[in-house]
Scaffold this motif. Sequence first.
Motif, PDB file in Angstrom:
ATOM      1  N   PHE A  10      -5.733   9.248   4.769  1.00  0.00           N
ATOM      2  CA  PHE A  10      -4.945   9.889   3.633  1.00  0.00           C
ATOM      3  C   PHE A  10      -5.059   9.031   2.440  1.00  0.00           C
ATOM      4  CE2 PHE A  10      -2.711  11.084   7.551  1.00  0.00           C
ATOM      5  CZ  PHE A  10      -2.086  12.313   7.093  1.00  0.00           C
ATOM      6  N   ASP A  11      -4.715   9.679   1.278  1.00  0.00           N
ATOM      7  CA  ASP A  11      -4.599   9.070  -0.091  1.00  0.00           C
ATOM      8  C   ASP A  11      -3.025   8.976  -0.599  1.00  0.00           C
ATOM      9  OD1 ASP A  11      -7.417   8.594  -0.323  1.00  0.00           O
ATOM     10  OD2 ASP A  11      -7.824  10.595  -0.858  1.00  0.00           O
ATOM     11  N   LEU A  12      -2.776   7.947  -1.125  1.00  0.00           N
ATOM     12  CA  LEU A  12      -1.452   8.011  -1.738  1.00  0.00           C
ATOM     13  C   LEU A  12      -1.241   8.490  -3.280  1.00  0.00           C
ATOM     14  CD1 LEU A  12       0.178   4.334  -1.046  1.00  0.00           C
ATOM     15  CD2 LEU A  12       0.923   6.638  -0.374  1.00  0.00           C
ATOM     16  N   PRO A  13      -0.219   9.161  -3.570  1.00  0.00           N
ATOM     17  CA  PRO A  13      -0.027   9.625  -5.004  1.00  0.00           C
ATOM     18  C   PRO A  13      -0.305   8.285  -5.901  1.00  0.00           C
ATOM     19  CG  PRO A  13       1.756  10.392  -3.693  1.00  0.00           C
ATOM     20  CD  PRO A  13       1.051   9.248  -2.860  1.00  0.00           C
ATOM     21  N   ASN A  14      -0.396   8.576  -7.187  1.00  0.00           N
ATOM     22  CA  ASN A  14      -0.514   7.626  -8.088  1.00  0.00           C
ATOM     23  C   ASN A  14       0.627   6.685  -8.089  1.00  0.00           C
ATOM     24  OD1 ASN A  14      -3.290   8.325  -8.880  1.00  0.00           O
ATOM     25  ND2 ASN A  14      -2.417   9.724 -10.348  1.00  0.00           N
ATOM     26  N   ASP A  15       0.707   5.481  -8.462  1.00  0.00           N
ATOM     27  CA  ASP A  15       1.908   4.804  -8.548  1.00  0.00           C
ATOM     28  C   ASP A  15       2.602   5.082  -9.508  1.00  0.00           C
ATOM     29  OD1 ASP A  15       3.366   2.424  -7.949  1.00  0.00           O
ATOM     30  OD2 ASP A  15       2.509   1.040  -9.848  1.00  0.00           O
ATOM     31  N   GLY A  16       4.242   5.289  -8.922  1.00  0.00           N
ATOM     32  CA  GLY A  16       5.079   5.628  -9.418  1.00  0.00           C
ATOM     33  C   GLY A  16       5.308   7.414  -9.687  1.00  0.00           C
ATOM     34  N   GLU A  17       4.286   7.964  -8.826  1.00  0.00           N
ATOM     35  CA  GLU A  17       4.640   9.387  -8.708  1.00  0.00           C
ATOM     36  C   GLU A  17       4.813   9.834  -7.168  1.00  0.00           C
ATOM     37  OE1 GLU A  17       0.671  11.302  -9.944  1.00  0.00           O
ATOM     38  OE2 GLU A  17       1.255  10.822 -11.974  1.00  0.00           O
ATOM     39  N   ILE A  18       5.402  10.930  -6.881  1.00  0.00           N
ATOM     40  CA  ILE A  18       5.792  11.372  -5.709  1.00  0.00           C
ATOM     41  C   ILE A  18       5.074  12.659  -5.335  1.00  0.00           C
ATOM     42  CG2 ILE A  18       8.032  10.344  -5.411  1.00  0.00           C
ATOM     43  CD1 ILE A  18       9.142  12.750  -6.103  1.00  0.00           C
ATOM     44  N   HIS A  32       8.094  10.143 -10.538  1.00  0.00           N
ATOM     45  CA  HIS A  32       9.331  10.407  -9.782  1.00  0.00           C
ATOM     46  C   HIS A  32      10.674  10.530 -10.991  1.00  0.00           C
ATOM     47  CE1 HIS A  32      10.652   6.134 -11.055  1.00  0.00           C
ATOM     48  NE2 HIS A  32       9.600   5.769 -10.494  1.00  0.00           N
ATOM     49  N   ASP A  33      10.517  10.207 -12.191  1.00  0.00           N
ATOM     50  CA  ASP A  33      11.452  10.466 -13.146  1.00  0.00           C
ATOM     51  C   ASP A  33      11.340  11.750 -13.753  1.00  0.00           C
ATOM     52  OD1 ASP A  33      12.871   7.745 -13.061  1.00  0.00           O
ATOM     53  OD2 ASP A  33      11.288   7.061 -14.582  1.00  0.00           O
ATOM     54  N   MET A 438      12.211   9.206  -3.509  1.00  0.00           N
ATOM     55  CA  MET A 438      12.591   8.417  -4.758  1.00  0.00           C
ATOM     56  C   MET A 438      12.795   6.886  -4.363  1.00  0.00           C
ATOM     57  SD  MET A 438      12.901  10.677  -7.095  1.00  0.00           S
ATOM     58  CE  MET A 438      13.278  12.488  -7.438  1.00  0.00           C
ATOM     59  N   ALA A 439      13.066   6.060  -5.406  1.00  0.00           N
ATOM     60  CA  ALA A 439      13.064   4.878  -5.165  1.00  0.00           C
ATOM     61  C   ALA A 439      14.058   4.666  -3.839  1.00  0.00           C
ATOM     62  CB  ALA A 439      13.491   3.969  -6.256  1.00  0.00           C
ATOM     63  N   LEU A 458       7.342  22.941   3.727  1.00  0.00           N
ATOM     64  CA  LEU A 458       7.894  21.442   4.619  1.00  0.00           C
ATOM     65  C   LEU A 458       9.495  21.099   3.934  1.00  0.00           C
ATOM     66  CD1 LEU A 458       8.022  19.348   6.701  1.00  0.00           C
ATOM     67  CD2 LEU A 458       6.987  18.006   5.160  1.00  0.00           C
ATOM     68  N   THR A 459      10.506  21.145   4.743  1.00  0.00           N
ATOM     69  CA  THR A 459      11.835  20.677   4.076  1.00  0.00           C
ATOM     70  C   THR A 459      12.063  19.095   4.625  1.00  0.00           C
ATOM     71  OG1 THR A 459      12.547  22.940   4.387  1.00  0.00           O
ATOM     72  CG2 THR A 459      14.183  21.262   3.947  1.00  0.00           C
ATOM     73  N   ILE A 460      12.335  18.270   3.712  1.00  0.00           N
ATOM     74  CA  ILE A 460      12.423  16.855   4.132  1.00  0.00           C
ATOM     75  C   ILE A 460      14.178  16.285   3.698  1.00  0.00           C
ATOM     76  CG2 ILE A 460      11.999  14.609   3.830  1.00  0.00           C
ATOM     77  CD1 ILE A 460       9.009  15.701   2.948  1.00  0.00           C
ATOM     78  N   GLY A 461      14.933  16.010   4.617  1.00  0.00           N
ATOM     79  CA  GLY A 461      16.003  15.346   4.240  1.00  0.00           C
ATOM     80  C   GLY A 461      16.104  13.873   4.270  1.00  0.00           C
ATOM     81  N   TRP A 462      16.542  13.305   2.872  1.00  0.00           N
ATOM     82  CA  TRP A 462      16.339  11.917   2.902  1.00  0.00           C
ATOM     83  C   TRP A 462      17.576  11.172   2.951  1.00  0.00           C
ATOM     84  CZ3 TRP A 462      11.555  10.194   1.609  1.00  0.00           C
ATOM     85  CH2 TRP A 462      10.474  11.366   1.341  1.00  0.00           C
ATOM     86  N   SER A 463      17.575  10.055   3.064  1.00  0.00           N
ATOM     87  CA  SER A 463      18.692   9.174   3.475  1.00  0.00           C
ATOM     88  C   SER A 463      20.030   9.270   2.235  1.00  0.00           C
ATOM     89  CB  SER A 463      18.421   7.696   3.469  1.00  0.00           C
ATOM     90  OG  SER A 463      17.670   7.266   2.293  1.00  0.00           O
ATOM     91  N   SER A 464      19.424   9.691   0.819  1.00  0.00           N
ATOM     92  CA  SER A 464      20.395   9.861  -0.164  1.00  0.00           C
ATOM     93  C   SER A 464      21.170  10.862  -0.193  1.00  0.00           C
ATOM     94  CB  SER A 464      19.744   9.830  -1.346  1.00  0.00           C
ATOM     95  OG  SER A 464      18.909  11.007  -1.595  1.00  0.00           O
TER      96      SER A 464
END
Length: 500
Positions: A10-18, A32-33, A438-439, A458-464
Motif C-alpha cells: 500500500f501507499d499512503l496519501p501525501n502528508d496532510g491529505e486524506i 484535510h482542511d 480527519m485528525a 464504501l461508507t465509513i463511520g468515524w468516531s466523531s
Amino acid sequence: MLKMRNLHDFDLPNDGEISLCEINGRVHSMNHDYTNVSAFTTTVDNHPKVHITRDLLHPLSSGDEGKALFLPVNISFLKQLTQVYCEQGFIEALHTASSHNQLLISSSASIILDVLKYIRKVRLVLNPNLKYSGPVIIKDFSQTRNWQSFTIRCIAWHLYETKVAVVTCDDSVRIFSGDSSIITPLLRCKQQKHITSIAWRPLSNTEIAVGHENGIIIWNVDANSLVTRPSVSNALMLSRDDHRPVMSIAWSPKGDKLVSAAACDNTILVWDVELDKTSSLKRPAGSGNVLVKWSPSGEKLFSCSDGLVFRVWDCRNWECERWTVLSGRVQSACWSNCGNTLLFASNTEPIIYGVMIKNDLVFKNDSDSSSNQALPLFETSKIEIDGVIVGGLVQCLESDPKGKHLAVLFQDTNLVAVFNIIRHPTLQLIASSLVIGMAEEQPSTISFLQQFEAGACLTIGWSSGRIQYYPIIYTDLSCNLNYTEQLDSRLYSSSRITPF
C-alpha cells in the motif's frame, strides 16, 4: 511458493491529505482542511450528508428521574409488591417480598431466590458467558470497533434506494435519505437496548430489523409518513428467553426468513417473522454464536461460534459443513457476490483467508469436514508506512455487492484498507488504497452502498459521528466488466497461493 503479500504493497496519501475516491485505479486525495470529493466525482453529491455530534444524542436515562418529583407515601405491602413487579419484574418483586416481615410470603420468596441462585450457578458452569453482562459480551464479539464508546455503531444501506440507517450509541436508529426535504425518522423505544446489528428486509421498502441485547425489533417505516418518531405500535417484537444477547442478524435474499445468532445460545434461530415462529439450527461447538451471513444466492449460510468452529450450511436441506480455525475464533467474514468464495479472518492471526466453496463438492455427504483448505491470502501484521502505523488484527470485513472490492477495518489502527478481489486464475487480494480520517478520528464501522451504478461506494463511520463516502469509480463500465481480472495482469498472472 511465493511469499504472502502484506501491507507494504500500500501507499499512503501525501502528508496532510486524506483519500477521497478512486477513479479507474487511481487514488485521489486532498488536504484535510479542504476535503471535497465533488472536485473529482459527482456520483455521491445526492447522498445524505451525515454528521451526528454528541449534542444530538439522547441522554441515557434509568427511568427513575420522575420519581424525584413525588413525595413518598405509605402504601400497603400487596400494592407495593404489585408495583415493583410491574415496573422491575419478577426477581425484584421476590427481593422486595423477602425483605418484609410477612412471615409466609417472605420465607417463600427467600427460598425461591436461593433456588434461582443455585440454578444460575449450574448454568454458569455449563455456559461461562452468562457471568458477563450483555454490554461486555457485545463489546468482545461485535463487528464494530469500540462498540461502547464510539458514536456510530452500525450502518445499513437500503437495498433499492439511496437511504441509510445509522445506529448511534444512544440506542437510536436514524434513517437518512438523499432527499433533504424528507424528514429523518428516529426509531427508538425502551425495549431497544444495546443494539448490535441492523438489516433492511429484501423485497420491502419499509421494513428494517434491529438486533439488540434482548431480541429483535422489526420496524415498519413508511416513507410517506410525516411522523419523525414512529410509534412502537409500528414495530414487531421478537425474542426468546435463552437467545441473548443477539449479536448478528441476516435476511434471506428473498426476505422470507430471518436468522439470528446469540452469544449465550449455541442455537441459531431461523424466524418466520409474521408468525413469530422459529426453527433451530444446532450443532455442538462453543457456548454461543456471534456471526451469521447469508450468501447472495440464498443457497448457503455462514455461521461462526465463539470458539474454533465455523460452519457453512446448505439452506436446501440444512446440512452443514464444519470448519475450524487454528486458534481463537472467526472475527469477521463476508461472501463474494457469486456465493462461491468466503473471506474471513480470526481474532488471533493478522491474516485474511479465503475459502473456495464448489457446489459439486460441498454437501455431497455427511462428513464432518471438507477436504478443501483455506488459503492465506494477505498478511495484515502491523507495519509503519511513512511514520504511520497500519494494519493489525482484523475487526471487520466487508465486500461490495459486485464482488470486486474488499474493505478491512482493523482493531487498533486508524486506517481502512481497500483491496481488489481477483478470482481468476486464483483467488487473490491486491492492495488498492488506504483511507484515513480527519485528525483524531478513528473508524468504527464500514459498509458498502447496495446500489451504485458507477462502481462501488464504501461508507465509513468515524468516531466523531461523521460518515464518509469513498466512491470507487469505473468511468467506462462497458469496457470494465472484468475490471479486477485485468488489474496488473502481467504482474500477477503467474502468482499462486499454496494451501496451508
